[in-house]
Design an enzyme around this catalytic site. Sequence first.
Site, mmCIF file in Angstrom:
data_model
loop_
_atom_site.group_PDB
_atom_site.id
_atom_site.type_symbol
_atom_site.label_atom_id
_atom_site.label_comp_id
_atom_site.label_asym_id
_atom_site.label_seq_id
_atom_site.Cartn_x
_atom_site.Cartn_y
_atom_site.Cartn_z
ATOM 1 N N CYS A 1 14.792 6.102 -49.147
ATOM 2 C CA CYS A 1 14.188 4.462 -49.615
ATOM 3 C C CYS A 1 13.044 3.864 -49.122
ATOM 4 C CB CYS A 1 15.720 4.092 -49.878
ATOM 5 S SG CYS A 1 17.312 3.829 -51.086
ATOM 6 N N GLY B 1 10.786 7.624 -51.178
ATOM 7 C CA GLY B 1 11.224 7.905 -52.120
ATOM 8 C C GLY B 1 10.941 8.082 -53.295
ATOM 9 N N ASN C 1 17.711 0.236 -48.075
ATOM 10 C CA ASN C 1 17.248 1.469 -47.128
ATOM 11 C C ASN C 1 18.420 1.873 -46.193
ATOM 12 O OD1 ASN C 1 14.651 2.790 -45.340
ATOM 13 N ND2 ASN C 1 15.770 3.531 -46.185
ATOM 14 N N GLY C 2 18.712 2.888 -46.282
ATOM 15 C CA GLY C 2 20.165 2.845 -45.206
ATOM 16 C C GLY C 2 21.175 3.940 -46.310
ATOM 17 N N TYR D 1 9.098 12.537 -38.596
ATOM 18 C CA TYR D 1 8.631 13.348 -40.077
ATOM 19 C C TYR D 1 8.762 12.030 -41.238
ATOM 20 C CZ TYR D 1 9.928 15.988 -44.577
ATOM 21 O OH TYR D 1 9.954 15.964 -46.032
#
Length: 494
Positions: free
Chosen positions: A32, A58, A132-133, A274
């Site tokens: 996200c 995302g 996000n998470g 990444y």
Amino acid sequence: MTMKYFLNSSGKKQRGPSSKGTVPTNRPKHYCGVFGIYNHPDAARLTHLGLFALQHRGEEAAGICTSDGRELHLVKNCGLVGEVFSEASFPKLPGMHAIGHVRYSTTGSSNLLNTQPYMVNYVRGQIAVGHNGNLVNAQKLRADLEASGSIFGSTMDSEIFVHLMANPAHSSLEEALTQSLRKVEGAYSLVMLTQQQLIGARDPQGFRPLCLGKIGGCYVLASETCAFDLVEAELIREVEPGEVVIIDENGVNSFFPHGRGSQKTAQCVFEFVYFARPDSNIFGNNVAMVREELGRQLAKETHVAADLVIPVPDSGNFAAMGYSKESGIPLGHGFTRNHYIGRTFINPEQGQRTLKVKIKLNPIRQVVKDKRVVVVDDSIVRGNTAKSRVKLLRAAGAKEVHMRISCPPHLWPCYYGIDFPSKTELIASNMEINEIKKYLDVDSIGYLSLDGMLKSTGNTPHNFCSACFNGKYPTKISDDVDKLKLEKKVSLFA
Ligand code: SF4
């Protein structure tokens, strides 16, 4: 269960999980990205641009929520940012304040109900949240909330924030945030919007990045600074782990619901390897520079005689450059990447694996033919994609293929927002290094060591989470997930 053995660094055998089970095909998915802006006449359009910059985080859904000072307005849907929004969207998004979200589903299935920002009416007015998470105590919190009468409208863990904040006993927004954030555990970088305030919050361990910036007199929040570059915002600083910022007409009010520095930080090292974009600065460092250093360190640890170093584009580019500079082996571009593959072109569970890889990456015969190539990639999670790439390189005439990976083997699932939730999906959790070499059909394989990876971040190594490599989870993991806590050691080179 059948047990396999790994070779540890001293050559002793160590128990590991079974090699039985499926090895799915796709790489780890992004999860996200969030963006927020306060007090800008083009709030929706700048949020739209910010989401474009964060699209890599995302690709399943996107949404923007704005405030005109009286009420919130929301446009969201499944799809890429460019698919969800058109010129017709902006009249529906009036106001000077906005938050935006791009989503890959890590909890909750991928459908419209599970898109964000998630907006509700509650006791203090309206609020929207972008998260996000991943929360590690979401199941228990949700069960408790449902037992006391809450009705959930989605299956996302992110919805829990607004239910916790809706408790009418809270006397102020600050108190609602403090009491709510003290209850949740796990990874969260949040943006929230009320009619009058933009809020940013980061969990006390700081798993995911969140940055604070400024455009003239307007404040912005974003997962990564690449979004600031696009909207011409200036980075002020990162939101600190455990910090909440409330941005309103009085400026930025910051506080720490758990106390400042109350917990050891555990920033996700895989963001550097990444996930994050190379042009972003996160966790106090530039991602491209860290990746180049990962490549240099990899070359020191896993040198091999070869003619050419080639990256797997795009995330292997900077590590390959570092490998080439350190080893003195020339850098070449042995793959061409097709950037125009729709998300739904071929479902990961369908279609022919090699064809899918070939559509995305095509080797350049004239570059790799008769060469001993070192292929630098950021990770091998499940293995089938890497195997297909090797097959393509060999078909293009590569004489030798040496695989080099700019992080250690992934042995453990991530509970903080990445979609490899079970060990059966991780090739290194199911095969010894020699078996991986054989499976991929490479002449040699080398992974970067954990110490080498952490050293390359340029930060204090103990600031990072590296649980998917060493099994040392920085939070308590609830009972329904794997309790095996033994550190695994594997050979990194074969
Ligand atoms: S387990 Fe791995 S991917 Fe997940 S937060 Fe930790 S380092 Fe990042």
